[in-house]
Write an enzyme that holds these catalytic residues in place. Structure first.
Site, PDB file in Angstrom:
ATOM      1  N   HIS A  14       0.843  -1.214   0.000  1.00  0.00           N
ATOM      2  CA  HIS A  14       0.000   0.000   0.000  1.00  0.00           C
ATOM      3  C   HIS A  14       0.867   1.248   0.000  1.00  0.00           C
ATOM      4  CE1 HIS A  14      -4.003   1.870   1.395  1.00  0.00           C
ATOM      5  NE2 HIS A  14      -3.154   2.891   1.257  1.00  0.00           N
ATOM      6  N   HIS A  16       0.956   5.028  -2.392  1.00  0.00           N
ATOM      7  CA  HIS A  16       0.453   5.845  -3.505  1.00  0.00           C
ATOM      8  C   HIS A  16       1.637   6.428  -4.277  1.00  0.00           C
ATOM      9  CE1 HIS A  16      -3.741   5.888  -1.904  1.00  0.00           C
ATOM     10  NE2 HIS A  16      -3.080   5.611  -0.787  1.00  0.00           N
ATOM     11  N   HIS A 193      -9.793   1.324   0.238  1.00  0.00           N
ATOM     12  CA  HIS A 193      -9.567   2.055   1.486  1.00  0.00           C
ATOM     13  C   HIS A 193     -10.865   2.010   2.303  1.00  0.00           C
ATOM     14  CE1 HIS A 193      -6.027   3.564  -0.501  1.00  0.00           C
ATOM     15  NE2 HIS A 193      -5.713   4.359   0.505  1.00  0.00           N
ATOM     16  N   GLU A 196     -10.463   3.498   7.773  1.00  0.00           N
ATOM     17  CA  GLU A 196      -9.405   4.472   8.083  1.00  0.00           C
ATOM     18  C   GLU A 196     -10.088   5.679   8.725  1.00  0.00           C
ATOM     19  OE1 GLU A 196      -7.707   6.532   4.706  1.00  0.00           O
ATOM     20  OE2 GLU A 196      -5.944   7.194   5.835  1.00  0.00           O
ATOM     21  N   ASP A 274       2.014   3.914   2.929  1.00  0.00           N
ATOM     22  CA  ASP A 274       0.872   4.693   2.435  1.00  0.00           C
ATOM     23  C   ASP A 274       1.329   5.905   1.618  1.00  0.00           C
ATOM     24  OD1 ASP A 274      -1.750   5.422   1.994  1.00  0.00           O
ATOM     25  OD2 ASP A 274      -2.189   6.012   4.052  1.00  0.00           O
ATOM     26  N   ASP A 275       1.779   6.946   2.310  1.00  0.00           N
ATOM     27  CA  ASP A 275       2.215   8.176   1.632  1.00  0.00           C
ATOM     28  C   ASP A 275       3.580   8.579   2.212  1.00  0.00           C
ATOM     29  OD1 ASP A 275      -0.342   8.889   0.108  1.00  0.00           O
ATOM     30  OD2 ASP A 275      -1.087   8.632   2.141  1.00  0.00           O
TER      31      ASP A 275
END
Ligand code: ADE
Ligand code: ZN
Length: 332
Positions: A14, A16, A193, A196, A274-275
């Site tokens: 996961h 982005h 998603h 969250e 994630d990011d």
């Protein structure tokens, strides 16, 4: 002196793609395209946001610096090169065709650019990669439907999954059902998603309406013990992103994050960034932070990697090779 556990090989499910761009690289890409993105930075030069909604806006603004196939190739190649050097053996990237379409990049061109960087990374740095084509929920149901149709119409060997990111609270889950049906019928593996920003109900929707194999985040399932038991029974894999969840204010610290409780309840946990450039982390950092906060042993961390490979959206041959690879790491 720290007694930190050694970190095993890492697999990430996961991340982005545009969120791998560091603030320094965003400035460089902005200069390349003569763009002013100064509003996305705080005084210290990091990306600036306060709420989840603001984060999504800043994400979109930062992603505007990634415009050409060369940009996508470059950011993917950099991420895989850096992560391979830190011990990542497999990584999936979440790629949103709608972001690239703003600058006229057709679906196939975008996917080829990311996939060529992954192919090169596999040959040069022994790290395998796959792409999860992603719709953005707050761009609407029609957009999600069109994204799934584009993926179904243009099969690509590296595009092995379909997902949906963005604002979980946007629209009703039923509005997005058909997008997942199209993706599934096209043979794509699915994730979404959920759990969250919203609670257990969104995780139930993910299972019942979207029929996904994995859930992006899913950690708020912890608020419903029966749901946790169901996730464990059904072997649903959670793409857990501890630093991201703390940054978004779900939990005060990684020590108070439910990752350990979920894992001990038998849920298939994986650890992900994630990011990474927004939260100043990466997948290897996530293993370290989770181990430091929860005292995870080497074997538990290796179990997270095994969970990731078993749930990976790649072919069985690649899975077997990666599983053999980590079995060897276990003997060392
Ligand atoms: N898009 C990029 N990062 C995201 C996140 N953490 N949640 C939802 N959508 C996202
Ligand atoms: Zn995400």
């Amino acid at each position: 002196m720290s007694n930190a556990a050694p970190i095993p090989p890492v697999a990430e499910l996961h991340c982005h793609v545009e969120a791998t761009v560091s603030p320094a690289d965003a400035r460089r890409l902005a200069a390349r395209h003569r763009l002013d993105i100064s509003s996305v930075f705080d005084d210290a030069g990091a990306y600036r946001w306060r709420t989840f909604t603001e984060f999504l806006h800043v994400y979109d603004a930062v992603s505007e610096v990634v415009r050409t196939p060369e940009d996508y190739f470059e950011i993917t190649a950099h991420y895989f090169e850096r992560m391979a050097a830190k011990g990542m053996i497999y990584g999936e990237l979440i790629v949103s065709p709608a972001h690239a379409a703003r600058f006229g990049l057709p679906y196939a061109v975008l996917m080829d650019a990311v996939a060529s960087a992954m192919r090169e990374a596999e040959t040069e740095n022994s790290v395998a990669g796959r792409i999860i084509v992603t719709a953005v929920r707050h761009y609407g149901a029609e957009h999600a439907f069109e994204t799934a149709k584009a993926a179904a119409a243009s099969p690509h060997p590296y595009v092995t999954g379909f997902g949906m990111a963005g604002d979980e609270a946007f629209g009703a889950a039923a509005d997005f059902r058909s997008a997942f049906e199209i993706a599934r019928d096209a043979g794509l593996n699915c994730t979404v998603h959920a759990g969250e920003i919203l609670g257990p109900e969104s995780v139930r929707d993910a299972l019942q309406i979207f029929k996904v194999q994995r859930i992006g985040h899913g950690v708020r399932a912890i608020e419903d013990p029966a749901l946790v038991a169901e996730l464990a029974d059904r072997s649903v894999t959670l793409e857990v992103c501890p630093t991201s969840n703390v940054a978004m204010g779900l939990y005060p610290s990684i020590a108070e994050h439910p990752v350990r409780v979920l894992s001990e309840a038998g849920v298939n946990v994986t650890l992900n960034a994630d990011d990474p450039a927004f939260f100043d982390t990466d997948p290897v950092e996530e293993y370290k932070r989770a181990a430091n906060a929860h005292g995870f042993s080497y074997d538990t961390l290796l179990g997270f990697t095994r969970n990731a490979i078993e749930a990976a959206f790649c072919d069985d041959e690649t899975k077997t090779r990666l599983l053999n690879n980590i079995a060897t790491a276990d003997d060392e």
